[in-house]
Design an enzyme around this catalytic site. Structure first.
Site: not given
Length: 142
Positions: A66-70
């Protein structure tokens, strides 16, 4: 499985040392949207380990999802003390590694992340305590 006192070598992605009980993930996990920021519990209702806490565990996963916000979620979990004790990966993961590197730089808190080849990964115990050393010499021992 190797006998007690065994060790496998690895490659350091983020330096540090830690110990904790192993938690194998059956599927990839996104820290953003898949875990609770303040508790480190897996909140993704579709994940096989839904409801399990990551805090102070040595997390073994093939990859994240998933997300680069991880990376920012992981960095905050490290700051709050609810992140895994260490992360062992089967493939390089720039997003997860970035979260650990950012926490080390901004908060001065290290989360070791190691890259293991297939043989080392297969040798790891499925449960129990392990020690992780991620520096010039990187290893997992139990």
């Amino acid at each position: 499985m190797k006998p007690p006192g065994a060790e496998v070598r690895a490659e350091t992605l983020s330096a540090g040392s830690s110990t904790g009980d192993v938690l194998w993930l059956d599927e990839p996990l996104s820290f953003w949207g898949g875990t609770d920021l303040t508790t480190g519990v897996i909140t993704d209702v579709h994940h096989p380990q839904h409801g399990l806490p990551l805090a102070h565990r040595v997390l073994v996963m093939t990859a994240s999802r998933g997300s680069s916000s991880s990376s920012s979620v992981l960095a905050e979990q490290i700051r709050l003390g609810v992140a895994p004790a260490a992360i062992l990966l089967a493939s390089r993961d720039a997003i997860v590694t970035l979260g650990a590197l950012a926490a080390a730089e901004v908060y001065g808190i290290r989360l070791p992340i190691l890259l293991l080849d297939a043989g080392a990964l297969a040798a790891l115990p499925r449960s129990g305590p392990v020690s992780v050393e991620a520096g010039q010499r990187a290893s997992v021992s139990w």
